[in-house]
Write an enzyme that holds these catalytic residues in place. Structure first.
Site, PDB file in Angstrom:
ATOM      1  N   CYS A   1      -2.731  -2.673   7.429  1.00  0.00           N
ATOM      2  CA  CYS A   1      -2.291  -2.541   8.815  1.00  0.00           C
ATOM      3  C   CYS A   1      -2.536  -1.099   9.269  1.00  0.00           C
ATOM      4  O   CYS A   1      -2.877  -0.234   8.457  1.00  0.00           O
ATOM      5  CB  CYS A   1      -0.812  -2.905   8.919  1.00  0.00           C
ATOM      6  SG  CYS A   1       0.298  -1.670   8.203  1.00  0.00           S
TER       7      CYS A   1
ATOM      8  N   CYS B   1      -0.520   1.527   7.222  1.00  0.00           N
ATOM      9  CA  CYS B   1      -1.040   1.730   5.867  1.00  0.00           C
ATOM     10  C   CYS B   1      -2.398   2.423   5.893  1.00  0.00           C
ATOM     11  O   CYS B   1      -2.674   3.274   5.038  1.00  0.00           O
ATOM     12  CB  CYS B   1      -1.123   0.399   5.136  1.00  0.00           C
ATOM     13  SG  CYS B   1       0.519  -0.289   4.759  1.00  0.00           S
TER      14      CYS B   1
ATOM     15  N   GLU C   1       0.823  -1.214   0.000  1.00  0.00           N
ATOM     16  CA  GLU C   1       0.000   0.000   0.000  1.00  0.00           C
ATOM     17  C   GLU C   1       0.857   1.264   0.000  1.00  0.00           C
ATOM     18  O   GLU C   1       0.583   2.202  -0.751  1.00  0.00           O
ATOM     19  CB  GLU C   1      -0.920   0.038   1.234  1.00  0.00           C
ATOM     20  CG  GLU C   1      -1.874  -1.126   1.342  1.00  0.00           C
ATOM     21  CD  GLU C   1      -1.360  -2.265   2.210  1.00  0.00           C
ATOM     22  OE1 GLU C   1      -2.179  -2.872   2.912  1.00  0.00           O
ATOM     23  OE2 GLU C   1      -0.139  -2.548   2.189  1.00  0.00           O
TER      24      GLU C   1
END
Length: 152
Positions: A82, A85, A54
């Site tokens: 996560c 990101c 990402e």
């Protein structure tokens, strides 16, 4: 309005990551049917804990478009982002996040800290989850099973 996803391309990028020994995550940033940037996990390759698919896709899209804001664009990724990101997605002002597999252990959108629900989160993208979940989960399971069997 019709719905289109670039998940097939993201899954292909995730397969490339797995073949390179990286956790199989692929990401695509698009403007409708037009692909603006693609990326895959490269943390081991780059010796960089921030080299998530990402983050790399956001950096590539910003460089291509010569802007720090990706307003109106969509990020399609094979795994729930996560917390790091998710914060980057918010900061980039992406309009939409599409992801395949949930990540109860390390996710930051529907699990864990749920970044987009925090008052400090200044931009919340539309989130669509569960697109081609089975394919993404199968990639992840194969990768981690192979990793476990090689470390025995």
């Amino acid at each position: 309005m019709s719905f289109a996803s670039h998940m097939d391309l993201a899954l292909s990028l995730a397969a490339e990551a797995a073949a390179a020994g990286e956790v199989p995550v692929g990401a695509v940033i698009s403007d409708g049917p037009r692909v603006v940037a693609t990326a895959r996990n490269r943390m081991r390759e780059h010796h960089d804990p921030t080299a998530h698919a990402e983050i790399a896709a956001i950096r590539a899209a910003c460089a291509t478009l010569k802007t720090e804001r990706l307003t109106g664009l969509t990020l399609t990724v094979t795994l729930e982002p996560c917390p790091m990101c998710a914060a980057a997605i918010s900061n980039a002002r992406l309009a939409r996040l599409i992801y395949a597999a949930s990540d109860p252990k390390s996710g930051g959108v529907a699990h864990g800290p749920r970044i987009f629900t925090h008052p400090q989160c200044h931009h919340v993208p539309d989130v669509i989850d569960g697109i081609q979940t089975q394919a993404a989960e199968a990639q992840l399971k194969r990768f981690f099973a192979a990793l476990r069997s090689s470390s025995l």
